[in-house]
Design a protein around this motif. Structure first.
Motif, short mmCIF file in Angstrom:
data_model
loop_
_atom_site.label_atom_id
_atom_site.label_comp_id
_atom_site.label_asym_id
_atom_site.label_seq_id
_atom_site.Cartn_x
_atom_site.Cartn_y
_atom_site.Cartn_z
N HIS B 189 7.40 -38.75 12.00
CA HIS B 189 7.81 -37.45 12.51
C HIS B 189 9.26 -37.20 12.14
N GLY B 190 9.53 -36.01 11.60
CA GLY B 190 10.90 -35.67 11.24
C GLY B 190 11.25 -36.00 9.79
N ASP B 191 10.40 -36.77 9.14
CA ASP B 191 10.61 -37.04 7.72
C ASP B 191 10.27 -35.81 6.89
N PHE B 192 10.63 -35.87 5.62
CA PHE B 192 10.23 -34.78 4.73
C PHE B 192 8.71 -34.71 4.69
N ALA B 193 8.20 -33.47 4.74
CA ALA B 193 6.76 -33.28 4.73
C ALA B 193 6.18 -33.67 3.37
N ILE B 194 5.05 -34.37 3.39
CA ILE B 194 4.29 -34.57 2.15
C ILE B 194 3.58 -33.26 1.83
N VAL B 195 2.95 -32.69 2.85
CA VAL B 195 2.43 -31.32 2.74
C VAL B 195 2.64 -30.65 4.10
N ALA B 196 3.16 -29.42 4.06
CA ALA B 196 3.31 -28.62 5.28
C ALA B 196 2.58 -27.31 5.07
N GLY B 211 4.21 -25.96 1.78
CA GLY B 211 5.44 -26.60 1.33
C GLY B 211 5.18 -28.04 0.94
N GLY B 212 6.07 -28.61 0.16
CA GLY B 212 5.98 -30.02 -0.20
C GLY B 212 5.16 -30.28 -1.46
N VAL B 213 4.54 -29.26 -2.02
CA VAL B 213 3.67 -29.48 -3.18
C VAL B 213 4.31 -28.89 -4.44
N ASP B 245 2.58 -36.45 -8.84
CA ASP B 245 2.66 -37.77 -8.19
C ASP B 245 4.11 -38.09 -7.91
N ASP B 246 4.38 -38.65 -6.76
CA ASP B 246 5.70 -39.25 -6.56
C ASP B 246 5.54 -40.46 -5.65
N VAL B 247 6.68 -41.03 -5.23
CA VAL B 247 6.65 -42.28 -4.49
C VAL B 247 5.96 -42.11 -3.13
N HIS B 248 5.96 -40.88 -2.61
CA HIS B 248 5.39 -40.66 -1.28
C HIS B 248 3.87 -40.44 -1.31
N ALA B 249 3.39 -39.77 -2.34
CA ALA B 249 1.96 -39.43 -2.36
C ALA B 249 1.55 -39.03 -3.78
N SER B 250 0.27 -39.23 -4.06
CA SER B 250 -0.24 -38.82 -5.36
C SER B 250 -0.54 -37.32 -5.35
#
Lengths: 177, 274
Positions: B189-196, B211-213, B245-250
């Protein structure tokens, strides 16, 4: 319009835990470094230096603030509270600090100063928090020792104790003059 | 991690702040709450020669409702907006999204306009501005202009704001009978969204902002679709956002979140309609 030049040091004065303090700082000096290095107030710890870990959290004019994301020159004239200001006397812990001690809510203690500042401000604004609210607040801090559970317990117990104190204070009859 | 040297200007008026921007151009940057920008300074991702502090300008610390808009001045901190009594009535989407922005400790200092200026593609406030078709109010020493949210965000942390311009305020239209919902997936919670996802549902259609994509928060208007038609529309939208793709999610995981969280957000918004 004051313009403070990059290559000079400028006087910064503010109130720290109720006492006036001052020192000199380049514009780029972080409040965290000013507190620790210039003023010698090393209770505030510095972890990540980009606002993520929360170890350096202090109170600036009643607002919680990451001191690593604040410039010393920005707080000229402000009122600042740090962990050194929490204990009511040198030999006595605050209610919150005592609860931390009882519950082993710290191990290495690196994150503790920031967490105490956050909880101190939070409990004043939210005297009867639930666990979810405490955990939401703690999401702004990283602790790698405790797993947070004892911190949550200490916070909730301190909240209960502080509100019991408030109630007692309200019920106390003023003495005859 | 310490900032590179800079001059520090404590502006006493809006005109002073704008005159510094005019004189210094690309070398000057505004600092408000500093919750994103100070981190960039510390990491030396930004190295301005002059920093202009606008937080002592009382006329920028204004929050008002007028002519069907909520106007949020550049000095308004996120915590102040979140604590505003009229927020749930006027801007229910922001009332739902703002608790996801950073943490209590960063919202206490960070400003609404600062988050818009920073233009992080995963940030909640830029997403809300796009979802609600808000505007950014910009000023130079000589002129003012108003830019629509969709035109303001031009790329990852890039905006239509010129070097000599400053954001004076952002405005959001006051909500009517539409339903709104906000959901996001982050590591913590509070981290940068992977997807919002933020959704606004009316009686005639749905607007979904993601957001986040993509490089910028992106909104799409759909008619009132149901069942597989909605799935198909969301699937097309997910692919068109060009996830990476990045370190947080594909990229594939991000598309799946757009399909699933997007749908859940839309369904919640539909049920929230007055």
């Amino acid at each position: 319009m004051p313009r403070l030049s990059a290559d000079q040091r400028h006087t910064v004065a503010f109130t720290l835990n109720g006492l006036p303090v001052d020192g000199v700082a380049e514009p780029r000096m972080l409040l965290s470094d000013f507190l620790r290095q210039t003023l010698g107030a090393t209770g505030t710890h510095v972890g990540c230096e980009h606002g993520v870990c929360g170890a350096c959290t202090v109170e600036v004019d009643g607002m919680l603030a990451r001191s690593c994301l604040t410039l010393a020159v920005q707080v000229d004239g402000a009122s600042i509270r740090t962990v050194e200001g929490l204990a009511p006397a040198p030999d006595r812990l605050s209610v919150l600090q005592a609860a931390f001690r009882r519950h082993h809510a710290l191990q290495c203690g690196f994150c503790t100063a920031g967490i105490l500042m956050s909880l101190d401000a939070f409990l004043k604004a939210n005297p009867e928090p639930d666990e979810a609210q405490v955990r939401d607040l703690l999401s702004g801090h990283l602790c790698r020792c405790t797993g947070y559970t004892p911190i949550v317990r200490a916070a909730l117990e301190a909240a209960a104790e502080l509100s019991a104190q408030d109630t007692a204070a309200c019920q106390e009859e003023p003495a005859h003059a | 991690m310490k900032p590179a040297p800079f001059d520090f200007v404590r502006a006493d008026s809006r005109a002073e702040a704008l005159s510094v921007l005019k004189a210094e151009g690309t070398d000057a940057r505004i600092i408000a709450g500093g919750q994103s920008f100070m981190a960039m300074l510390n990491m030396r991702l930004a190295r301005p020669k002059v920093l202009v502090d606008i937080m002592r300008l009382a006329d920028l610390a204004t929050l008002s409702e007028a002519k069907g808009d909520v106007l949020v001045g550049a000095g308004i901190r996120q915590a102040r907006l979140l604590a505003w009594d009229d927020l749930s009535r006027t801007l229910p989407l922001i009332a739902k999204a703002l608790p996801y922005t950073g943490h209590v400790q960063t919202r206490a200092r960070g400003t609404v306009c600062g988050s818009i200026a920073h233009a992080d593609p995963s940030a909640e406030l830029p997403l809300c501005l796009v979802a609600l078709k808000g505007h950014v109010h910009l000023a130079t020493a000589k002129a003012k202009r108003k830019v629509a949210a969709a035109d303001f965000f031009t790329g990852m942390m890039a905006t239509a704001k010129a070097d000599d311009e400053m954001i004076e305020a952002v405005s959001f239209p006051v909500a009517g009978r539409e339903g709104t919902a906000f959901r996001e997936i982050a590591r913590r919670h509070g981290d940068f969204a992977i997807v919002a996802c933020g959704a606004v549902a009316t009686d005639t259609g749905i607007r979904l902002a993601v957001g986040g994509v993509a490089d910028v928060p992106t909104a799409r208007d759909f008619p009132l679709l149901e069942g597989s038609a909605l799935d198909d529309a969301l699937n097309s939208f997910a692919y068109e956002l060009d996830a990476r793709d990045d370190v947080h999610a594909s990229a594939r995981y991000r598309r799946e979140l757009v399909r699933r969280i997007g749908r859940a957000t839309i369904e919640e918004a539909l049920t929230c309609r007055a």
